[in-house]
Design a protein around this motif. Structure first.
Motif, PDB file in Angstrom:
ATOM      1  N   THR A   1       0.842  -1.197   0.000  1.00 13.17           N
ATOM      2  CA  THR A   1       0.000   0.000   0.000  1.00 13.17           C
ATOM      3  C   THR A   1       0.878   1.248   0.000  1.00 13.17           C
ATOM      4  O   THR A   1       2.038   1.222   0.417  1.00 13.17           O
ATOM      5  CB  THR A   1      -0.940   0.035   1.215  1.00 13.17           C
ATOM      6  N   HIS A   2       0.275   2.358  -0.448  1.00 15.25           N
ATOM      7  CA  HIS A   2       0.974   3.642  -0.469  1.00 15.25           C
ATOM      8  C   HIS A   2       0.144   4.675   0.272  1.00 15.25           C
ATOM      9  O   HIS A   2      -1.070   4.725   0.127  1.00 15.25           O
ATOM     10  CB  HIS A   2       1.213   4.109  -1.909  1.00 15.25           C
ATOM     11  N   GLY A   3       0.820   5.469   1.097  1.00 14.74           N
ATOM     12  CA  GLY A   3       0.142   6.500   1.862  1.00 14.74           C
ATOM     13  C   GLY A   3       1.019   7.729   1.976  1.00 14.74           C
ATOM     14  O   GLY A   3       2.080   7.822   1.346  1.00 14.74           O
ATOM     15  N   PRO A   4       0.602   8.690   2.785  1.00 15.79           N
ATOM     16  CA  PRO A   4       1.368   9.934   2.929  1.00 15.79           C
ATOM     17  C   PRO A   4       2.812   9.708   3.394  1.00 15.79           C
ATOM     18  O   PRO A   4       3.704  10.489   3.059  1.00 15.79           O
ATOM     19  CB  PRO A   4       0.572  10.710   3.978  1.00 15.79           C
ATOM     20  N   GLY A   5       3.042   8.657   4.163  1.00 18.69           N
ATOM     21  CA  GLY A   5       4.394   8.402   4.669  1.00 18.69           C
ATOM     22  C   GLY A   5       5.268   7.564   3.759  1.00 18.69           C
ATOM     23  O   GLY A   5       6.429   7.303   4.075  1.00 18.69           O
ATOM     24  N   GLY A   6       4.731   7.113   2.638  1.00 17.79           N
ATOM     25  CA  GLY A   6       5.492   6.268   1.720  1.00 17.79           C
ATOM     26  C   GLY A   6       4.816   4.932   1.493  1.00 17.79           C
ATOM     27  O   GLY A   6       3.588   4.828   1.516  1.00 17.79           O
ATOM     28  N   TRP A   7       5.606   3.893   1.328  1.00 17.70           N
ATOM     29  CA  TRP A   7       5.117   2.564   0.965  1.00 17.70           C
ATOM     30  C   TRP A   7       5.198   1.599   2.146  1.00 17.70           C
ATOM     31  O   TRP A   7       6.114   1.676   2.951  1.00 17.70           O
ATOM     32  CB  TRP A   7       5.931   2.000  -0.196  1.00 17.70           C
ATOM     33  N   ARG A   8       4.226   0.699   2.189  1.00 18.12           N
ATOM     34  CA  ARG A   8       4.180  -0.323   3.231  1.00 18.12           C
ATOM     35  C   ARG A   8       4.025  -1.681   2.562  1.00 18.12           C
ATOM     36  O   ARG A   8       3.083  -1.902   1.776  1.00 18.12           O
ATOM     37  CB  ARG A   8       3.006  -0.074   4.185  1.00 18.12           C
ATOM     38  N   ILE A   9       4.953  -2.585   2.840  1.00 14.27           N
ATOM     39  CA  ILE A   9       4.882  -3.949   2.322  1.00 14.27           C
ATOM     40  C   ILE A   9       4.659  -4.870   3.510  1.00 14.27           C
ATOM     41  O   ILE A   9       5.505  -4.964   4.410  1.00 14.27           O
ATOM     42  CB  ILE A   9       6.164  -4.338   1.577  1.00 14.27           C
ATOM     43  N   GLY A  10       3.510  -5.523   3.555  1.00 21.96           N
ATOM     44  CA  GLY A  10       3.186  -6.407   4.660  1.00 21.96           C
ATOM     45  C   GLY A  10       4.153  -7.575   4.768  1.00 21.96           C
ATOM     46  O   GLY A  10       4.706  -8.051   3.765  1.00 21.96           O
ATOM     47  N   ALA A  11       4.342  -8.060   5.980  1.00 21.32           N
ATOM     48  CA  ALA A  11       5.354  -9.076   6.258  1.00 21.32           C
ATOM     49  C   ALA A  11       5.178 -10.346   5.428  1.00 21.32           C
ATOM     50  O   ALA A  11       6.153 -10.975   5.024  1.00 21.32           O
ATOM     51  CB  ALA A  11       5.336  -9.422   7.747  1.00 21.32           C
ATOM     52  N   THR A  12       3.930 -10.749   5.175  1.00 19.53           N
ATOM     53  CA  THR A  12       3.700 -12.011   4.466  1.00 19.53           C
ATOM     54  C   THR A  12       3.490 -11.821   2.963  1.00 19.53           C
ATOM     55  O   THR A  12       3.052 -12.742   2.277  1.00 19.53           O
ATOM     56  CB  THR A  12       2.489 -12.759   5.064  1.00 19.53           C
ATOM     57  N   THR A  13       3.814 -10.648   2.459  1.00 22.29           N
ATOM     58  CA  THR A  13       3.729 -10.413   1.013  1.00 22.29           C
ATOM     59  C   THR A  13       4.763 -11.268   0.296  1.00 22.29           C
ATOM     60  O   THR A  13       5.936 -11.291   0.671  1.00 22.29           O
ATOM     61  CB  THR A  13       3.979  -8.928   0.696  1.00 22.29           C
ATOM     62  N   THR A  14       4.333 -11.974  -0.734  1.00 24.43           N
ATOM     63  CA  THR A  14       5.232 -12.881  -1.440  1.00 24.43           C
ATOM     64  C   THR A  14       6.084 -12.131  -2.455  1.00 24.43           C
ATOM     65  O   THR A  14       5.762 -11.028  -2.895  1.00 24.43           O
ATOM     66  CB  THR A  14       4.454 -13.985  -2.175  1.00 24.43           C
ATOM     67  N   TRP A  15       7.164 -12.780  -2.849  1.00 27.40           N
ATOM     68  CA  TRP A  15       8.042 -12.186  -3.856  1.00 27.40           C
ATOM     69  C   TRP A  15       7.337 -12.076  -5.200  1.00 27.40           C
ATOM     70  O   TRP A  15       7.583 -11.132  -5.961  1.00 27.40           O
ATOM     71  CB  TRP A  15       9.313 -13.009  -3.980  1.00 27.40           C
ATOM     72  N   THR A  16       6.472 -13.009  -5.515  1.00 26.19           N
ATOM     73  CA  THR A  16       5.720 -12.917  -6.770  1.00 26.19           C
ATOM     74  C   THR A  16       4.857 -11.659  -6.783  1.00 26.19           C
ATOM     75  O   THR A  16       4.804 -10.940  -7.796  1.00 26.19           O
ATOM     76  CB  THR A  16       4.846 -14.165  -6.963  1.00 26.19           C
ATOM     77  N   ARG A  17       4.207 -11.380  -5.678  1.00 22.45           N
ATOM     78  CA  ARG A  17       3.359 -10.179  -5.625  1.00 22.45           C
ATOM     79  C   ARG A  17       4.208  -8.920  -5.758  1.00 22.45           C
ATOM     80  O   ARG A  17       3.806  -7.962  -6.426  1.00 22.45           O
ATOM     81  CB  ARG A  17       2.569 -10.159  -4.323  1.00 22.45           C
TER      82      ARG A  17
END
Length: 275
Positions: A56-72
């Motif tokens: 996700t992207h917000g005012p503070g920058g980008w957030r990649i959740g811990a369980t996000t896969t490399w394919t995603r």
């Protein structure tokens, strides 16, 4: 041994307080590392916690959740500065591992050859950590403390990777040296994020090297020397590589790694600059 699959972060953190728990998500590191040894700790599967996955992207920058896969990560539409991270995502293990392996698992495994670490360093990544008692942020360079060692406290887990917005004109690149394309441990790898001004001179530089020290390293003196340079003027000196401490092993000698890294850095900078 028990298997737990909580659906909320608080439930997962409660299980961690027992002290006899191994976190699993993709399981691409945990299970092979055990070999034939029986499991002696409870397994905590965190893949059902919705808030731990996604980009996700917000005012503070980008957030990649811990369980996000490399394919995603590889398939998401991201700024050009993330191109090195996405290239690394396509080099992790095999396609099957990329489909299951997660970004936090790659960091928590804390291998000197973790493909995701150098590009995340060039993106000024911070690691978001959570326990029942507190939430905290650590720069990735402080989270990784050595070979297979992290700054995780007891009953604490990674919940996300946070990345500030990179300069809009910057682009990333990743270069990995191995004995084959897939399912290979890196001999050396380099990630860069490079921005150039209207005259073509570098005005933003991040360079990180993996597989050449116990923890991947940013080369800050090289970064400073790159500012104001044109792509054709790039020259990596031995002094620039002094933060590195490569070893001799079956994959390559220390001297070979240093020679290779110097060329990889120049190659990656040219690639990020569009040459």
């Amino acid at each position: 041994m028990h298997y737990h699959a909580p659906e909320t972060l608080d439930d997962a953190l409660t299980h961690l307080t027992t002290g006899n728990v191994t976190i699993v998500a993709g399981g691409t590191d945990v299970y092979p590392a055990r070999g034939a040894a029986p499991l002696k700790r409870d397994l905590l599967d965190i893949t059902r916690i919705a808030g731990l996955t996604g980009i996700t992207h917000g005012p503070g920058g980008w957030r990649i959740g811990a369980t996000t896969t490399w394919t995603r990560i590889a398939r998401t539409d991201l700024p050009a500065a993330f191109a090195g991270l996405q290239a690394a995502a396509r080099e992790v293990g095999s396609i099957q591992i990329q489909n299951a392996g997660t970004i936090a698992g790659n960091l928590c495994n804390a291998s000197p050859a973790a493909d995701g670490v150098p590009p995340l360093l060039t993106l000024d990544a911070q690691v978001e950590l959570a326990s029942l008692d507190r939430r905290r942020l650590l720069p990735l360079s402080e989270f990784l403390t050595g070979v297979r060692r992290t700054a995780l406290a007891p009953a604490e887990m990674v919940t996300a990777i946070l990345l500030p917005d990179p300069p809009a004109h910057a682009a990333g690149a990743f270069d990995k040296l191995g004995s084959r394309r897939y399912l290979v441990i890196s001999i050396a790898m380099v990630a860069v994020v490079i921005g150039r001004d209207a005259s073509g001179r570098i005005d933003h530089a991040r360079v990180a090297v993996g597989s050449c020290s116990p923890v991947a390293q940013r080369l800050t003196e090289l970064e400073a020397d790159l500012i104001g340079q044109c792509l054709g003027d790039i020259h990596v000196t031995p002094a620039h590589l002094t933060p590195l401490s490569p070893i001799d092993d079956v994959r390559g000698s220390a001297g070979y790694r240093l020679d290779a890294v110097a060329e990889q850095i120049a190659r990656a900078i040219r690639a990020a600059g569009g040459q």
